[in-house]
Design an enzyme around this catalytic site. Structure first.
Site, PDB file in Angstrom:
ATOM      1  N   ASN A 168      -0.672  12.853   9.762  1.00 56.27           N
ATOM      2  CA  ASN A 168       0.076  12.444  10.951  1.00 56.27           C
ATOM      3  C   ASN A 168       1.577  12.284  10.712  1.00 56.27           C
ATOM      4  O   ASN A 168       2.338  12.219  11.662  1.00 56.27           O
ATOM      5  CB  ASN A 168      -0.512  11.146  11.517  1.00 56.27           C
ATOM      6  CG  ASN A 168      -0.741  10.107  10.452  1.00 56.27           C
ATOM      7  OD1 ASN A 168      -1.463  10.356   9.478  1.00 56.27           O
ATOM      8  ND2 ASN A 168      -0.146   8.953  10.606  1.00 56.27           N
ATOM      9  N   THR A 214     -21.627   0.132  27.719  1.00 54.25           N
ATOM     10  CA  THR A 214     -21.539   1.056  28.848  1.00 54.25           C
ATOM     11  C   THR A 214     -20.417   2.055  28.637  1.00 54.25           C
ATOM     12  O   THR A 214     -19.309   1.668  28.263  1.00 54.25           O
ATOM     13  CB  THR A 214     -21.300   0.267  30.152  1.00 54.25           C
ATOM     14  OG1 THR A 214     -22.345  -0.694  30.285  1.00 54.25           O
ATOM     15  CG2 THR A 214     -21.281   1.195  31.355  1.00 54.25           C
ATOM     16  N   CYS A 222       6.120   2.515   9.609  1.00 53.27           N
ATOM     17  CA  CYS A 222       6.256   1.201   9.005  1.00 53.27           C
ATOM     18  C   CYS A 222       7.051   0.304   9.910  1.00 53.27           C
ATOM     19  O   CYS A 222       7.664   0.729  10.874  1.00 53.27           O
ATOM     20  CB  CYS A 222       6.974   1.303   7.675  1.00 53.27           C
ATOM     21  SG  CYS A 222       8.710   1.664   7.863  1.00 53.27           S
TER      22      CYS A 222
HETATM   23  C1  PLP Z   1      -3.610   8.438  15.745  1.00 53.48           C
HETATM   24  C2  PLP Z   1      -4.455   8.600  14.561  1.00 53.48           C
HETATM   25  C3  PLP Z   1      -5.543   7.747  14.337  1.00 53.48           C
HETATM   26  C4  PLP Z   1      -5.889   6.617  15.293  1.00 53.48           C
HETATM   27  O1  PLP Z   1      -6.298   7.118  16.523  1.00 53.48           O
HETATM   28  P1  PLP Z   1      -6.477   6.169  17.808  1.00 53.48           P
HETATM   29  O2  PLP Z   1      -7.222   7.010  18.773  1.00 53.48           O
HETATM   30  O3  PLP Z   1      -5.094   5.847  18.259  1.00 53.48           O
HETATM   31  O4  PLP Z   1      -7.228   4.980  17.368  1.00 53.48           O
HETATM   32  C5  PLP Z   1      -6.308   7.944  13.217  1.00 53.48           C
HETATM   33  N1  PLP Z   1      -6.029   8.919  12.346  1.00 53.48           N
HETATM   34  C6  PLP Z   1      -4.980   9.766  12.517  1.00 53.48           C
HETATM   35  C7  PLP Z   1      -4.723  10.848  11.531  1.00 53.48           C
HETATM   36  C8  PLP Z   1      -4.164   9.624  13.626  1.00 53.48           C
HETATM   37  O5  PLP Z   1      -3.120  10.441  13.778  1.00 53.48           O
END
Ligand code: PLP
Length: 486
Positions: free
Chosen positions: A133, A221, A310
């Site tokens: 990410n 649900t 961060c």
């Molecule tokens: C955004 C992200 C998450 C968390 O996803 P959410 O749906 O916001 O909980 C986990 N892993 C990676 C690599 C991400 O980019």
């Protein structure tokens, strides 16, 4: 989604299958499940809805740990995973599990050979992300899955970043568990899924209990409107996958082209030999000798983030870039720029233009030249320095004195955050009117209050005092020697 919130689709509980409204909701959900499963080559029955990739990662890791804990307590992951993987692994480590944290190579890739060496007879799970990410580096999941298969170990892949952006087939790759998130592919927030293979299913324990929904793995649900939105995003992504990727690549190309002649720029996502190992649209770029927090503050017109996921106040540099071997001083000076479906070539150019302007301005604050304010003729001046790029704060204080040895002018050059830069500029202004009667600056704790500097930055204020003192000493000794040379 609107029909599910306001129309007939929103009334029924998908678990109440005896009446029209319940059946309608259940049909909408099952259609959505098929559409989302199709995007990753899965069977709809293998998909479990969750609140997002964070929950999916937790369910995969903690759920397998619960189901397989009697067979051994070793797990393999990497240092560059999302916190949603790192934190459950750390939790398990505290509970007696042994975790192997694989280090990426300098190019950001996990070496499959390193994974082969880490696999043990008591290994229960391997968790390696697909696309990172922060850097957009795409791991060789096919090679990793092959090794896991040979060793008979389950593989979990966090694909929150790549689903809908890169082709992905869970059966062809032979993955056991895969985390998805709707909002990372233009869908609604608060909804995601976990793919669970038939092989992993018997070993996965739920983390919550109450009602047996989602094959007992995730009771509660189902949110019809969220799931419908997730599926709409999945259908769009499937139709546009290649077009989106081509557009993103051309925007990234335009952005990089417009920064090409700027010195001290490093692209952390850059892999010349493996262009396919990058997430389309994501750029991680480091500007050497530019302070990260100031850079972000100087770019209000573009929606970018610090490469470091961060708390900028703590100044902790990105653990992902650090693990990749990027020096701490440059890890802090990194931007994560993401181009998406809505962006234009014009915007890519504009982003490069405003970033270039900010970088040059910030480097100018830290230039080697002596500030004009202290360079009057017949004036003795001296410089004191404190801090370093590694510390995230480097300041040079220039002082000039009059014929009586009284401080007559102050100038600063600094690599620092906006809070400290504000203080330094106030000090400069204070002396602009040549007020030698102000002999001292006061104390750092006092400045923190006066200029509203967050208390965790007190250490940086002390560095200013250090530079000031050093400059004052140098100036006094020069003055007493009658030395007028710089
Ligand atoms: C955004 C992200 C998450 C968390 O996803 P959410 O749906 O916001 O909980 C986990 N892993 C990676 C690599 C991400 O980019």
């Amino acid at each position: 989604m609107r029909a599910c919130l306001a129309g007939d689709g929103g009334i029924g509980n998908p678990s109440s299958s005896t009446h029209y409204f319940g059946k309608l909701a259940a049909d909408l959900i099952e259609q959505a499940r098929s559409d989302i499963a199709a995007l990753i080559g899965a069977d709809p029955r293998e998909l479990i809805f969750t609140s997002g990739a964070t929950e999916s990662d937790n369910l995969a890791i903690l759920g397998i740990a619960r189901g397989r804990g009697d067979h051994g307590r070793h797990l393999i992951t990497s240092r560059i995973e999302h916190k949603a993987v790192l934190d459950p692994c750390k939790y398990l480590q505290k509970r007696g599990w042994q975790i192997t944290w694989l280090e990426p190579q300098a190019d950001g890739l996990i070496d499959p050979e390193a994974l082969r060496r880490a696999l043990r007879s008591d290994t229960q799970l391997v968790s390696i992300m697909h696309a990172n990410n922060e850097t957009g580096i795409v791991q060789d999941i096919a090679a990793i899955a092959r090794l896991c298969r040979e060793a008979g170990v389950l593989l979990h892949v966090d694909a929150a970043q790549s689903v809908g952006k890169l082709p992905l087939d869970v059966h062809a790759l032979d993955i056991d568990l895969l985390s998805l998130s709707a909002h990372k592919m233009y869908g609604p927030k608060g909804i995601g899924a976990l793919y669970v293979s038939a092989r992993a299913r018997p070993w996965l324990e739920p983390l919550t209990y109450g009602g047996g929904h989602e094959r007992g793995l995730r009771p509660g649900t189902l949110a019809t409107h969220q799931i419908t939105g997730f599926a709409a995003a999945a259908r769009l992504a499937a139709n546009r996958l290649h077009r989106d990727a081509e557009q993103a690549a051309s925007l990234v190309h335009e952005f990089k082209r417009n920064l090409a002649d700027l010195a001290g720029v490093r692209f952390n996502d850059y892999r010349e030999d493996h262009p396919e190992r990058r997430l389309p649209g994501l750029v991680s770029v480091t500007f050497e000798r530019v302070e990260g927090e100031s850079l972000l503050a100087a770019l209000p017109e573009i929606a970018v983030s610090s490469g470091a996921a961060c708390d900028s106040a703590s100044g902790e540099p990105s653990y992902v870039l650090r693990a990749q071997g990027v020096p701490v001083e440059w890890a802090r000076s990194t931007l994560r720029v993401a181009f998406g479906r809505g962006n234009t070539t014009e915007q890519a150019r504009l982003a490069a233009t405003v970033i270039r302007r900010a970088v040059l301005q910030l480097r100018d604050r830290d230039a080697d030249s002596v500030p004009a304010a202290v360079l009057a003729p017949d004036v003795v001046w001296a410089v004191g320095e404190a801090g370093s790029y590694r510390e995230g704060m480097r300041v040079r204080c220039y002082l000039a004195c009059d014929a009586h040895g009284r401080i007559a002018a102050v100038g600063f050059r600094a690599f620092t955050c906006p809070d400290l830069w504000r203080v330094l500029q106030a000090f400069e202004r204070q002396w602009l009117g040549h007020r030698p009667e102000i002999a001292d600056l006061g104390a750092p704790a006092q400045w923190a209050l006066q200029f509203q500097v967050p208390i965790e930055k007190l250490g940086r204020l002390i560095r200013v005092e250090d530079a000031w003192r050093a400059a004052k000493e140098a100036l006094e000794s020069k003055h007493s020697r009658g030395d007028t040379r710089p």
